[in-house]
Design a protein around this motif. Sequence first.
Motif, PDB file in Angstrom:
ATOM      1  N   ARG A  55       0.832  -1.227  -0.038  1.00  0.00           N
ATOM      2  CA  ARG A  55       0.088  -0.017  -0.106  1.00  0.00           C
ATOM      3  C   ARG A  55       1.030   1.251  -0.038  1.00  0.00           C
ATOM      4  N   PRO A  56       0.362   2.494  -0.497  1.00  0.00           N
ATOM      5  CA  PRO A  56       1.228   3.378  -0.793  1.00  0.00           C
ATOM      6  C   PRO A  56       1.753   4.074   0.563  1.00  0.00           C
ATOM      7  N   ASP A  57       1.445   4.172   1.649  1.00  0.00           N
ATOM      8  CA  ASP A  57       2.095   4.578   2.807  1.00  0.00           C
ATOM      9  C   ASP A  57       3.148   3.895   3.398  1.00  0.00           C
ATOM     10  N   LEU A  58       3.386   2.502   2.628  1.00  0.00           N
ATOM     11  CA  LEU A  58       4.521   1.505   2.988  1.00  0.00           C
ATOM     12  C   LEU A  58       5.297   1.643   1.803  1.00  0.00           C
ATOM     13  N   MET A  59       5.296   2.355   0.978  1.00  0.00           N
ATOM     14  CA  MET A  59       6.066   2.324  -0.208  1.00  0.00           C
ATOM     15  C   MET A  59       6.871   3.406  -0.418  1.00  0.00           C
ATOM     16  N   ALA A  60       8.151   3.240  -1.455  1.00  0.00           N
ATOM     17  CA  ALA A  60       8.778   4.209  -1.947  1.00  0.00           C
ATOM     18  C   ALA A  60       9.166   3.918  -3.315  1.00  0.00           C
ATOM     19  N   VAL A  61       9.162   5.008  -4.106  1.00  0.00           N
ATOM     20  CA  VAL A  61       9.580   4.648  -5.557  1.00  0.00           C
ATOM     21  C   VAL A  61      10.972   5.505  -5.707  1.00  0.00           C
ATOM     22  N   ILE A  62      11.846   4.990  -6.167  1.00  0.00           N
ATOM     23  CA  ILE A  62      13.275   5.518  -6.182  1.00  0.00           C
ATOM     24  C   ILE A  62      13.609   5.521  -7.766  1.00  0.00           C
ATOM     25  N   ALA A  63      14.085   7.007  -8.230  1.00  0.00           N
ATOM     26  CA  ALA A  63      14.524   6.973  -9.309  1.00  0.00           C
ATOM     27  C   ALA A  63      15.813   7.753  -9.454  1.00  0.00           C
ATOM     28  N   VAL A  64      16.959   7.123 -10.142  1.00  0.00           N
ATOM     29  CA  VAL A  64      18.081   7.796 -10.138  1.00  0.00           C
ATOM     30  C   VAL A  64      18.857   7.539 -11.512  1.00  0.00           C
ATOM     31  N   GLY A  65      19.172   8.469 -12.269  1.00  0.00           N
ATOM     32  CA  GLY A  65      19.752   8.269 -13.369  1.00  0.00           C
ATOM     33  C   GLY A  65      19.823   9.570 -14.375  1.00  0.00           C
ATOM     34  N   ASP A  66      20.009   9.353 -15.673  1.00  0.00           N
ATOM     35  CA  ASP A  66      20.251  10.452 -16.718  1.00  0.00           C
ATOM     36  C   ASP A  66      18.863  10.927 -17.135  1.00  0.00           C
ATOM     37  N   MET A 102      11.246  12.636 -14.074  1.00  0.00           N
ATOM     38  CA  MET A 102      11.066  11.707 -13.181  1.00  0.00           C
ATOM     39  C   MET A 102       9.864  11.854 -12.547  1.00  0.00           C
ATOM     40  N   GLU A 103       9.519  12.895 -11.901  1.00  0.00           N
ATOM     41  CA  GLU A 103       8.341  13.233 -10.786  1.00  0.00           C
ATOM     42  C   GLU A 103       7.180  13.153 -11.805  1.00  0.00           C
ATOM     43  N   GLY A 104       7.155  13.692 -12.833  1.00  0.00           N
ATOM     44  CA  GLY A 104       6.062  13.684 -13.782  1.00  0.00           C
ATOM     45  C   GLY A 104       5.606  12.135 -14.095  1.00  0.00           C
ATOM     46  N   GLU A 105       6.376  11.564 -14.203  1.00  0.00           N
ATOM     47  CA  GLU A 105       6.177   9.848 -14.554  1.00  0.00           C
ATOM     48  C   GLU A 105       5.938   9.224 -13.118  1.00  0.00           C
ATOM     49  N   ILE A 106       6.303   9.589 -11.948  1.00  0.00           N
ATOM     50  CA  ILE A 106       5.851   9.149 -10.733  1.00  0.00           C
ATOM     51  C   ILE A 106       4.367   9.495 -10.295  1.00  0.00           C
ATOM     52  N   THR A 107       4.290  10.912 -10.434  1.00  0.00           N
ATOM     53  CA  THR A 107       2.834  11.623 -10.130  1.00  0.00           C
ATOM     54  C   THR A 107       1.751  10.985 -11.064  1.00  0.00           C
ATOM     55  N   ASP A 108       2.073  10.943 -12.212  1.00  0.00           N
ATOM     56  CA  ASP A 108       1.283  10.422 -13.104  1.00  0.00           C
ATOM     57  C   ASP A 108       0.696   8.971 -12.982  1.00  0.00           C
ATOM     58  N   ARG A 109       1.686   8.287 -12.507  1.00  0.00           N
ATOM     59  CA  ARG A 109       1.294   6.721 -12.193  1.00  0.00           C
ATOM     60  C   ARG A 109       0.798   6.366 -10.861  1.00  0.00           C
ATOM     61  N   PHE A 110       1.270   7.001  -9.836  1.00  0.00           N
ATOM     62  CA  PHE A 110       1.021   6.468  -8.336  1.00  0.00           C
ATOM     63  C   PHE A 110       0.205   7.412  -7.645  1.00  0.00           C
ATOM     64  N   SER A 111      -0.076   8.660  -8.233  1.00  0.00           N
ATOM     65  CA  SER A 111      -0.912   9.092  -7.406  1.00  0.00           C
ATOM     66  C   SER A 111      -2.456   8.802  -7.206  1.00  0.00           C
ATOM     67  N   ASP A 112      -2.985   8.040  -8.260  1.00  0.00           N
ATOM     68  CA  ASP A 112      -4.430   7.535  -8.041  1.00  0.00           C
ATOM     69  C   ASP A 112      -4.413   6.048  -7.292  1.00  0.00           C
ATOM     70  N   ASN A 113      -3.085   5.818  -6.870  1.00  0.00           N
ATOM     71  CA  ASN A 113      -3.215   4.606  -5.878  1.00  0.00           C
ATOM     72  C   ASN A 113      -3.734   4.810  -4.553  1.00  0.00           C
ATOM     73  N   MET A 114      -4.808   4.060  -4.427  1.00  0.00           N
ATOM     74  CA  MET A 114      -5.610   3.989  -3.245  1.00  0.00           C
ATOM     75  C   MET A 114      -4.897   3.971  -1.928  1.00  0.00           C
ATOM     76  N   ALA A 115      -5.136   5.344  -1.059  1.00  0.00           N
ATOM     77  CA  ALA A 115      -4.558   5.149   0.291  1.00  0.00           C
ATOM     78  C   ALA A 115      -5.490   4.099   1.106  1.00  0.00           C
ATOM     79  N   ARG A 116      -5.041   3.738   2.087  1.00  0.00           N
ATOM     80  CA  ARG A 116      -5.924   2.809   2.955  1.00  0.00           C
ATOM     81  C   ARG A 116      -5.738   3.135   4.437  1.00  0.00           C
ATOM     82  N   SER A 117      -6.875   3.525   4.950  1.00  0.00           N
ATOM     83  CA  SER A 117      -6.862   3.756   6.397  1.00  0.00           C
ATOM     84  C   SER A 117      -7.292   2.471   7.245  1.00  0.00           C
TER      85      SER A 117
END
Length: 943
Positions: free
Chosen positions: A231-242, A248-263
């Motif tokens: 679940r998102p609160d236990l996840m990190a996405v790491i991107a390092v490169g050229d 990178m931030e655009g790719e991450i926010t476009d794909r992961f922002s709609d992942n459901m938070a879980r209370s």
Amino acid sequence: MKFTAPALFCLLLIACASESGPADISLSGSSAAPPAATLPVDPAVKIGKLDNGLTYYMRSNDAPGGSLELRLVVAAGSLEQEVTGSGVAHFLEHMLFNGTVEYPGNELDDALQSLGMQVGADVNAYTSCEATVYGLTVPLDSPEHVEVAFDVLDQWATAANLDPDAVVDERGVVLEEYRTTETAEGIIAARFDKAYTDGSMYEGCDPIGTSQMILTTEPADLRRFYDRWYRPDLMAVIAVGDLPVDRMEGEITDRFSDNMARSNSPEPRTRQAGLITGVVAEVVVHPDAPSPFVSIDYSLPGREAGTPDGERTSLMDSLVSALVQSHLDEQVAAGTLPVVRPFAVNFAYTDELRFMGFNYAAEDEAASVAAMLVELRGLADRGFAPEAVERSKAAFANALDQTLAMEATRQDHSFAAAYVEHFLFGADIGEVTDRHARQTEVLASITADELSAYFATSFEQAAPLVLVVGHDPSELPSTTELEAAVQEGLTSVAAPSRSGPTGMLESLMTAPAAVEPISVSQLPGIAAVEVGYANGAKVIFMRSDISEGQVDLWAESQGGWTLLSPGSSALVDKSTGAVDRSGVADLTALEVEAFQLSEGTWLASIIDETSEGFMGSARSIDLESLFALMHLRVTEPRVDGPAFAEAMEAIASEQRSVEADPYVASSTQLADARYGGDAYFRPYPDESQVADFSPESALAMFESRLGRVDDLVVAVVGDIDEVTVRNLADRYVGSLPSGASDTWAPLAPRPPAGVITRTVPAGANEASAGFELLVVTELQPTEETRAASRVLERILQSRLFTTLREEMGLSYGGGQVFIDLAEHPLPLAEVFVSVDGNPGGIGELHSRTLAEMTDLAVSGPDREEFERARTTVLTDLDFVTNGDLLERLVAWGRSDGEDSATLFDRYEEVYRLELQTVTEAAALLLPEDHRIEVFRLPDGRMP
């Protein structure tokens, strides 16, 4: 602890365990303690958090350039399993490679391979007690690569398929991985695990689980773990490169922002552990164990990563282990400690379980344990000598300087690994200049009294975990004898220090007078200069900023063990090792080793089949020290008593490994079949050779090949200027003594014809069942065949992974494939294939492997797999190291320019490669009726 074993053994994780009862472990950690101050974060890394709780790290970096490292980190591992030992977290990791909603079945693997990635090398994952981490190395050949790679990460995070049929199929693969834990090494390691974790929260957290649990794992078990912990609160996405950070931030926010938070979701278990205060003394006997060794470990106090206090404690741990290592070496050199190759290191079993460990071999294990414990207690009582502390601090300060110098070329994967540790454990990811200044200041403030008190307190608070491992109970102490030895070591009066600390050298030697070169020329087509001398040596230099602040060296001349007496191949490594571990001229081994540590240099001597020479590295500012050491190894080498004892212990270990290790036994049979029992090549010495081996004969063997120069090519690549290298070459290479001109002897037997079959036992629990294939073909290598063989190697490896693992489910790794082309002493191509698998399915695995090889030889690869393999090879060739540059320079110098292919030429050769060329190469390299095969089977017998 990490046990560095002799030549043919893999690294073995060792610890100490007791079957008499669980260790006494106290748990520490108070929730009332105020939070510690954290170290500052490097502003070059952008850290963000989405509204759903997902954390992301991004850094733009151009080393190596043209690629991107991606990680998906889940802060949940086997500690979060509902049932201890179920292996669900690890099984789930496997299943995410078996398809997702958008990439069902093999489409995921196909998509990644089409981007130039291969499972294992560029696509991988691991599960630990604390976390599950997925990684991709993405070539940036097109924007599509980036988009697909981020899509895959998002799919792993949210869209696991967990198809029931795929779960059933994957059980076989997971069981094959589990089978590796049933080897002698796996069984012994499990005993170590027990000692480290008994009574703590880590008890039973081994990610692989049990065979019964694996067999009964159902899709519902996997789905429950996935839904609860991925679940998102236990996840990190790491991107390092050229890539730019904004991209990178655009790719991450476009794909992961709609992942459901879980209370109202459960929290992972709080990670905590304490000191082990109960003595452990255990003798572990296994018929397939390696040569006997002793391990003594002390648990260390916890520290909070990423804090000033934690940083100081980590520095002190490292300093203490270095000081203890020096002290033990001094006692062995003085003949007052009855052990061989003592090794001291501090290490982490998990983030919370840390240890200081000691390993060694001894003739009398029980007596050595008592002596070692008395020696350590005596050192803890007396404390460290101020001059020894200052020497170690100086070496650490130099290491900090080198880290600073190399930061500009720090690789993507190194940053990515650091950010994983920061997300999971709060590890330091500060800006390198600030970190260097801070740690330099901390290092300077640490005193001998503080280190001594810290070491003494560590020994007072924790109890020793003593483990003796071997294969023959008659040659090992009994448990009662070991317990008595431990008690003696803990209660006997410690003797006073019997040898003083090693002094610090300013330099190894006075620089020789410069010798004028007889030739200086630029190498055509590359930015390198060649300098020749009257003694026959030449130095080739190329400047490189691949690793800033570092210079690498490779020196080679022709001859090798083909010019020594028959069978010498079995002893050349022991001779060079004994020389390398000894002093030079009138300097002791301890003085030389301390000097190398302080200067940040290393040098290894090599006598190979058709060549001999040296390999080494140094900080740019200390290159003269490397040249001086090479000069002294040639002109005034030695073989000292402790170093020769280590060589003899290594021989004993190798002899034992032939008996106990199925892989070593297999390689021995391969060599015997390849050379027909000819003494030209002997992997291990026979009894008469061992009996005649002495310090004098070892030194004579070394000097016969490395004591003078005639055609020595010294290649130097690194972050340094030409003027400095030429000045050092004039003094330290031009002045080397010259010898008679020689070259390698054409004595190698031709490869045998037909099919030769041998068998060896599969080891404990038949866990090392499998086979090796060696196909040796007489072939004059060209750059085209070299390029074709690289691609063919990838194609065959991919086929074996798909068929043996994914389709048949009888092998965890599929097959390992290596294709090597050699020009000397015979022009040959060697295809080596190694397959591990289910003992009951070896026949099927062997038949399918041969079928794939035959199909490639007869029909060649198809267009799609050719293109995929060529893309992955091009990606590999695009990553260049100093070592790659050195190999090409040495080849140029050794051949007087005939072997002039550059790294760019080799890249272009693969780029221009045609499918037909690989098809023709497969027909040449994979003949159906020409191979050596060695089976690792139950009882060593064919079914």
